[in-house]
Design a protein around this motif. Structure first.
Motif, PDB file in Angstrom:
ATOM      1  N   LYS A   1       0.855  -1.174   0.000  1.00  0.00           N
ATOM      2  CA  LYS A   1       0.000   0.000   0.000  1.00  0.00           C
ATOM      3  C   LYS A   1       0.895   1.229   0.000  1.00  0.00           C
ATOM      4  O   LYS A   1       1.727   1.403   0.896  1.00  0.00           O
ATOM      5  CB  LYS A   1      -0.922   0.036   1.217  1.00  0.00           C
ATOM      6  N   ILE A   2       0.727   2.064  -1.009  1.00  0.00           N
ATOM      7  CA  ILE A   2       1.539   3.276  -1.147  1.00  0.00           C
ATOM      8  C   ILE A   2       0.616   4.449  -1.439  1.00  0.00           C
ATOM      9  O   ILE A   2      -0.251   4.360  -2.311  1.00  0.00           O
ATOM     10  CB  ILE A   2       2.568   3.131  -2.284  1.00  0.00           C
ATOM     11  N   SER A   3       0.778   5.521  -0.704  1.00  0.00           N
ATOM     12  CA  SER A   3       0.019   6.746  -0.956  1.00  0.00           C
ATOM     13  C   SER A   3       0.957   7.811  -1.506  1.00  0.00           C
ATOM     14  O   SER A   3       2.087   7.957  -1.026  1.00  0.00           O
ATOM     15  CB  SER A   3      -0.640   7.255   0.325  1.00  0.00           C
ATOM     16  N   THR A   4       0.478   8.523  -2.492  1.00  0.00           N
ATOM     17  CA  THR A   4       1.254   9.593  -3.115  1.00  0.00           C
ATOM     18  C   THR A   4       0.608  10.937  -2.804  1.00  0.00           C
ATOM     19  O   THR A   4      -0.607  11.098  -2.967  1.00  0.00           O
ATOM     20  CB  THR A   4       1.330   9.392  -4.634  1.00  0.00           C
ATOM     21  N   ILE A   5       1.413  11.874  -2.343  1.00  0.00           N
ATOM     22  CA  ILE A   5       0.941  13.239  -2.089  1.00  0.00           C
ATOM     23  C   ILE A   5       1.396  14.091  -3.259  1.00  0.00           C
ATOM     24  O   ILE A   5       2.589  14.319  -3.455  1.00  0.00           O
ATOM     25  CB  ILE A   5       1.495  13.774  -0.763  1.00  0.00           C
ATOM     26  N   ARG A   6       0.435  14.542  -4.041  1.00  0.00           N
ATOM     27  CA  ARG A   6       0.737  15.229  -5.291  1.00  0.00           C
ATOM     28  C   ARG A   6       1.066  16.704  -5.074  1.00  0.00           C
ATOM     29  O   ARG A   6       0.570  17.324  -4.135  1.00  0.00           O
ATOM     30  CB  ARG A   6      -0.448  15.115  -6.243  1.00  0.00           C
ATOM     31  N   PRO A   7       1.876  17.289  -5.962  1.00  0.00           N
ATOM     32  CA  PRO A   7       2.171  18.726  -5.855  1.00  0.00           C
ATOM     33  C   PRO A   7       0.912  19.595  -5.883  1.00  0.00           C
ATOM     34  O   PRO A   7       0.845  20.598  -5.165  1.00  0.00           O
ATOM     35  CB  PRO A   7       3.055  18.983  -7.090  1.00  0.00           C
ATOM     36  N   LYS A   8      -0.094  19.201  -6.684  1.00  0.00           N
ATOM     37  CA  LYS A   8      -1.333  19.984  -6.729  1.00  0.00           C
ATOM     38  C   LYS A   8      -2.013  20.004  -5.369  1.00  0.00           C
ATOM     39  O   LYS A   8      -2.608  21.012  -4.972  1.00  0.00           O
ATOM     40  CB  LYS A   8      -2.286  19.410  -7.799  1.00  0.00           C
ATOM     41  N   GLU A   9      -1.948  18.881  -4.646  1.00  0.00           N
ATOM     42  CA  GLU A   9      -2.550  18.821  -3.320  1.00  0.00           C
ATOM     43  C   GLU A   9      -1.754  19.671  -2.336  1.00  0.00           C
ATOM     44  O   GLU A   9      -2.322  20.315  -1.448  1.00  0.00           O
ATOM     45  CB  GLU A   9      -2.597  17.367  -2.840  1.00  0.00           C
ATOM     46  N   ILE A  10      -0.438  19.696  -2.477  1.00  0.00           N
ATOM     47  CA  ILE A  10       0.397  20.531  -1.611  1.00  0.00           C
ATOM     48  C   ILE A  10       0.054  22.005  -1.812  1.00  0.00           C
ATOM     49  O   ILE A  10      -0.058  22.774  -0.853  1.00  0.00           O
ATOM     50  CB  ILE A  10       1.891  20.275  -1.890  1.00  0.00           C
ATOM     51  N   ILE A  11      -0.119  22.397  -3.068  1.00  0.00           N
ATOM     52  CA  ILE A  11      -0.454  23.790  -3.369  1.00  0.00           C
ATOM     53  C   ILE A  11      -1.780  24.177  -2.724  1.00  0.00           C
ATOM     54  O   ILE A  11      -1.926  25.250  -2.131  1.00  0.00           O
ATOM     55  CB  ILE A  11      -0.509  24.003  -4.900  1.00  0.00           C
ATOM     56  N   LEU A  12      -2.772  23.291  -2.816  1.00  0.00           N
ATOM     57  CA  LEU A  12      -4.093  23.592  -2.261  1.00  0.00           C
ATOM     58  C   LEU A  12      -4.082  23.580  -0.738  1.00  0.00           C
ATOM     59  O   LEU A  12      -4.653  24.463  -0.093  1.00  0.00           O
ATOM     60  CB  LEU A  12      -5.118  22.589  -2.790  1.00  0.00           C
ATOM     61  N   GLN A  13      -3.419  22.598  -0.130  1.00  0.00           N
ATOM     62  CA  GLN A  13      -3.452  22.453   1.321  1.00  0.00           C
ATOM     63  C   GLN A  13      -2.560  23.451   2.050  1.00  0.00           C
ATOM     64  O   GLN A  13      -2.797  23.771   3.213  1.00  0.00           O
ATOM     65  CB  GLN A  13      -3.047  21.025   1.709  1.00  0.00           C
ATOM     66  N   ASN A  14      -1.504  23.930   1.393  1.00  0.00           N
ATOM     67  CA  ASN A  14      -0.598  24.904   2.005  1.00  0.00           C
ATOM     68  C   ASN A  14      -0.043  24.428   3.342  1.00  0.00           C
ATOM     69  O   ASN A  14      -0.151  25.117   4.367  1.00  0.00           O
ATOM     70  CB  ASN A  14      -1.316  26.246   2.199  1.00  0.00           C
TER      71      ASN A  14
END
Length: 803
Positions: free
Chosen positions: A119-132
């Protein structure tokens, strides 16, 4: 005439070369997509799009099946001929529902996770931008699958599947970040990483020791920083990003800038981030036990208790940080790729907030308790070679040097003697990772690793009134720690629906410790300690994918953690009235894990995934009562303290499940939910069992997202279950200052939730505005085992520029 023919011929060649550059865009916004992977399995090739959405696909000429992938978009399978027919321009359609994504964390190589039993989860750059996220710890927490504990604002200690601290692995650009002084107590090292410099972040859940060696028991957090990009045209490629952000709950002011300059064979990238965090304010509605009614200041050579005018402000908790990164990349041809990366991070001094809220006889216990600047520096040289040889098809070589500095400064209330302990670690590592395909359905991944840590530790006592400093006891001995390992993983595609994986690793570890620096302060029976032991670990997994809508996985694996300098040689106050002392007679602890997973896709509109696991930790390294030279108590920092030491004295059981749901509700509207349930037990000295300290209560996140054209919005809730006094770990029950009080005045961790809203609007091709309101209902909460309450109502605004 000859000149005209030559000019025409050169023009034709130039046009043909330009024609090999593929451009990938978003089907809705028509903006270029960065970090799209273009890959084929036969032959094994892959490239990534740059900031302009471009990738050189010349090497794919004639390939019949090329996959174009980006997480969050529908994968396209296309031939090179079709790419030519599309004039080398492809658009990808957004889609969050898929079995397939490309991951690195499982094997150190980029490959599809649909054939991997992890099981691997990926945190995307788009999500980083939105979540700040303000720190890399917050970045992990935003996934909804990693629990974050905080003892102070300048920190964040991840918990994964009932494990934490030195039973989790941190990897940066393929380099092990864990050192010989990574402790069993909460770790803050992850904040040294810059969330704005991340190209991709992956979390591998469960045992990962076959690939990563010691410490990878509960999981692996793999951080991939920005990669320098080449120009694919005649002109120099200049691209980058800038950002300015403000958050109201801690008066945060953050600035970031990165720039990439790329030529044909050379590329350089520079990244700079600066953070200024003020004292954090908690919410208005919740337990009064969390309120901060007082704080201590130094005035006229005395510690003075000051009434806190705003009891929601957690004073002192503010700090500053700077992150720098410089990378250089050289690619002389398609077979060789050289990268050098320099990373530097430094914080200011920052208070350990949970020590400032303790009292003794109605007065504060501490006049001061701070961590000194936390410094991390890494030099990393990596070499990639692609070659169709008898030994390998691809090889990655990495040699890295890391330097760590940390210190602790504490002084009792109205005591003029300050204890200062400073640690420095120099870590050298070398990794060689190979991949070799034998047939279309089998491959071998193998490699070797060498790690060396040199630990320097010193202590001093400072009389802050007289300004006199003398030598004092140190936290650690002077020590050296080595690790050598070799591994191999074989992947075999039995059929189109069944994949098998098997792996083995042998690891030798050694430690030499010299306690001379503490012999004058503590009754340590031996001046030296030595370890030299080996460990064998393995894994076996299967993936069954009967069709595109179902996936079943199963895995058995072992993992280990070798004793480090922190285990063997540490001297510190684990809690009031107790002191941990060295114990050189330690062996590795082992984890045995079984895991099953199932994923179901319904009409490309709904995805449900469930992973259940059980882990047995045997020979566990835990703190237990101890005697040193026949003494069960010794003087430590002027206080008679009960002696404890880390020992192979327990067995722990951790089990639970992770549930994920994704749904496409309508055009642009989607739902995502992550739920984590885990239980843990460990043996006590008496033989009885206690709840595991690092198994948090139920936690998760649920998001309702709306995306249309250049607007992206999310309404979401983050939630945490209760940890009652009856279910509280034995050692946590004594830390009543961290917790709320139940009806019987016993400490417990109440359930809580926050309601949040975030939005990003692409204003122009260059500028984007991100804003959000966290904890809309202004809840006052403190995550389990944390000393710091979470932020109250928090307004965040950020302006971004891309060029």
């Amino acid at each position: 005439m000859r000149k005209i023919i030559v000019a025409f011929f050169l023009s034709f060649i130039a046009n043909a070369m330009v024609a090999q550059v593929l451009t990938v865009k978003d089907a809705e916004t028509l903006l270029p997509l960065e970090q799209v992977i273009v890959m084929s399995e036969n032959p094994r090739k892959y490239v990534f799009t740059n900031a302009k959405g471009q990738a050189d696909v010349s090497d794919f000429k004639g390939v019949a099946s090329i996959e174009i992938k980006l997480l969050g978009y529908v994968t396209q399978k296309i031939s090179f001929l079709s790419i030519e027919q599309h004039d080398f321009e492809i658009v990808l359609t957004p889609s969050d529902i898929s079995l397939d994504q490309v991951v690195v964390a499982a094997t150190r190589w980029r490959q599809s996770n649909s054939g991997i039993p992890y099981k691997i989860s990926t945190i995307r750059p788009k999500e980083i931008i939105l979540q700040n996220p303000q720190t890399a710890a917050d970045l992990l927490g935003a996934s909804g699958e990693v629990f974050i504990q905080k003892s102070q604002q300048g920190g964040g200690s991840p918990m994964i599947r009932g494990f934490s601290t030195n039973r989790l692995m941190y990897v940066v650009d393929g380099v092990r970040m864990n050192t010989a002084i990574f402790r069993s107590g909460n770790l803050q090292n992850v904040i040294s990483l810059d969330p704005f410099a991340m190209e991709n972040t992956e979390v591998l859940f469960g045992a990962g020791s076959v690939i990563y060696g010691s410490d990878a028991i509960g999981g692996v957090m793999s951080f991939h920083t920005l990669t320098p990009e080449f120009s694919l045209e005649d002109e120099t490629l200049v691209s980058g990003k800038g950002m300015a952000r403000y958050a109201s709950a801690n008066n945060e002011k953050t600035y970031h800038f990165d720039v990439n300059v790329g030529w044909d064979k050379w590329a350089v990238l520079t990244s700079i981030s600066s953070n200024d965090f003020g004292d954090l304010k908690m919410g208005a509605h919740g337990p009064d036990d969390y309120l901060r009614s007082f704080y201590v200041i130094r005035e006229d050579d005395e510690d003075v208790v000051v009434t806190n005018e705003d009891m929601k402000k957690q004073t002192p908790s503010g700090y500053t940080q700077i992150n720098l990164m410089q990378k250089v990349r050289f690619k002389p041809n398609e077979n060789w790729d050289f990268q050098y990366g320099f990373h530097y991070s430094e914080t200011s001094d920052y208070a350990r907030y949970d020590r400032h809220i303790r009292t003794r006889n109605g007065l504060p216990r501490s006049g001061e308790w701070s961590y000194g600047p936390q410094i991390w520096m890494m030099n990393n040289l990596s070499v990639n070679n692609r070659k169709d040889s008898g030994l390998y098809d691809d090889v990655n070589l990495r040699i890295a040097h890391q330097h760590f500095e940390e210190s602790r400064m504490d002084r009792d209330f109205n005591d003029v003697d300050r204890s200062v302990r400073e640690e420095r670690v120099n870590a050298l590592s070398f990794n060689a990772d190979f991949i070799k395909g034998f047939t279309d359905n089998s491959k071998l991944l193998y490699g070797a690793e060498f790690v060396y840590n040199d630990v320097e530790s010193e202590g001093r006592q400072e009389d802050i009134s007289a300004g006199v400093s003398t030598s004092g006891p140190s936290r650690y001995p002077e020590a050296e720690w080595w690790s050598y390992g070799v591994y191999g993983v074989y992947e075999y595609e039995v059929s189109e629906v069944l994949n098998l994986h098997g792996g083995l690793r042998y690891n030798q570890y050694a430690l030499d410790a010299d306690f001379s620096n503490n012999l004058n302060y503590y009754p340590i029976p031996e001046s030296n300690a030595h370890l030299n032991n080996g460990s064998l670990t393995g894994s076996l997994g299967a993936v069954y994918v009967p069709d595109k809508s179902w996936s079943f996985t199963a895995k058995l694996a072992t993992a280990f953690r070798s004793p480090n300098v922190d285990d063997i040689g540490k001297v510190f106050d684990s809690e009031p009235g107790s002191v941990v002392v060295p114990n050189p007679d330690l062996k590795a602890e082992y984890a045995y894990t079984a895991e099953v997973g199932v994923t179901k896709i319904v009409d490309d509109k709904l995805r449900v995934d469930l992973n259940a696991y059980y882990t047995l930790l045997d020979n566990a390294l835990v703190r237990r009562d101890y005697a040193i030279n026949g003494q069960d108590s010794i003087m430590y920092d002027g206080e008679m303290s009960k002696v404890q030491a880390v020992q192979n004295a327990a067995r722990a059981d951790v089990y639970g499940f992770q549930l994920g749901v994704e749904a496409k509700l309508a055009k642009g509207l989607s739902l995502l939910s992550r739920l984590n349930v885990q239980k843990g037990e460990e043996e006590l000295d008496s033989g009885e069992k206690s709840a595991s300290r690092h198994a948090p209560p139920l936690f998760g996140i649920t998001k309702l997202a709306y995306h249309v054209n250049k607007l992206n919005m999310q309404l979401y809730t983050v939630y945490n279950g209760e940890k009652s006094y009856e279910n509280m770990p034995e050692e946590e029950r004594g830390k009543d200052y961290l917790y709320a009080k139940d009806d019987e005045e016993n400490p417990y961790s109440p359930a809580w939730y926050t309601l949040n809203f975030k939005a990003t609007q692409q204003l122009t091709e260059t500028f984007a505005l991100t804003a959000g309101l966290e904890n809309i209902t202004d809840r006052r909460y403190r995550p389990y085992s944390s000393g710091l309450a979470g932020a109250g109502r928090n307004f965040i605004v950020a302006l971004r520029a891309s060029f």
